[in-house]
Design a protein around this motif. Structure first.
Motif, short mmCIF file in Angstrom:
data_model
loop_
_atom_site.label_atom_id
_atom_site.label_comp_id
_atom_site.label_asym_id
_atom_site.label_seq_id
_atom_site.Cartn_x
_atom_site.Cartn_y
_atom_site.Cartn_z
N LYS A 5 0.96 -1.23 0.10
CA LYS A 5 0.20 0.12 0.00
C LYS A 5 0.78 1.28 -0.01
O LYS A 5 0.57 2.36 0.32
CB LYS A 5 -0.94 0.13 1.14
N ALA A 6 1.98 1.30 -0.74
CA ALA A 6 2.97 2.22 -0.52
C ALA A 6 2.42 3.58 -1.17
O ALA A 6 2.93 4.66 -1.16
CB ALA A 6 4.18 1.80 -1.12
N PHE A 7 1.75 3.36 -2.26
CA PHE A 7 1.13 4.34 -3.27
C PHE A 7 -0.28 4.35 -3.37
O PHE A 7 -1.06 3.16 -3.21
CB PHE A 7 1.69 4.26 -4.68
N TYR A 8 -0.95 5.48 -3.58
CA TYR A 8 -2.46 5.72 -3.94
C TYR A 8 -2.65 6.62 -4.97
O TYR A 8 -1.90 7.55 -5.15
CB TYR A 8 -3.25 5.77 -2.76
N LEU A 9 -3.71 6.72 -5.49
CA LEU A 9 -4.09 7.81 -6.68
C LEU A 9 -5.03 8.78 -5.74
O LEU A 9 -6.21 8.30 -5.51
CB LEU A 9 -4.43 7.27 -7.78
N ARG A 10 -4.61 10.10 -5.90
CA ARG A 10 -5.67 11.17 -5.37
C ARG A 10 -6.28 11.71 -6.68
O ARG A 10 -5.59 12.35 -7.53
CB ARG A 10 -4.97 12.22 -4.79
N GLN B 296 -9.74 8.52 -3.15
CA GLN B 296 -8.62 7.75 -3.13
C GLN B 296 -8.63 6.30 -3.69
O GLN B 296 -9.37 5.77 -3.39
CB GLN B 296 -8.21 7.75 -1.54
N VAL B 297 -7.93 6.16 -4.67
CA VAL B 297 -7.77 4.85 -5.26
C VAL B 297 -6.66 4.30 -4.88
O VAL B 297 -5.36 4.45 -5.09
CB VAL B 297 -7.72 5.14 -7.03
#
Length: 82
Positions: A31-36, A45-46
């Motif tokens: 879960k180091a990255f997500y898309l705003r 948040q994706v």
């Protein structure tokens, strides 16, 4: 207590890959990255599961139908264009 205004500026990109805090990412490596994503007045948040680098995260976002133009490291707040 000091209140900090964390509201992004009006010209902040609509789709930004966000790199989580390093301590959180170490505890949750998938879960180091997500898309705003900003859509009108709402922000969502994706999850970009299993991304290891910002380019991995961008590829995963594109595969999900998004078009991120920038990424940001939440540790230093520096916005970078892909």
């Amino acid at each position: 207590m000091k209140i900090v205004d964390a509201t992004p500026p009006k010209d902040f990109p609509a789709q930004v890959v966000v790199m989580q805090d390093r301590a959180f990412a170490q505890r949750n490596p998938s879960k180091a990255f997500y898309l705003r994503v900003v859509d009108g007045e709402s922000v969502k948040q994706v999850d970009l599961d299993n991304a290891v680098t910002p380019l991995d995260a961008r590829r995963i976002a594109i595969e999900q139908g998004f078009e991120p133009t920038h990424w940001i490291d939440s540790n230093d707040g520096m916005l970078a264009r892909f």
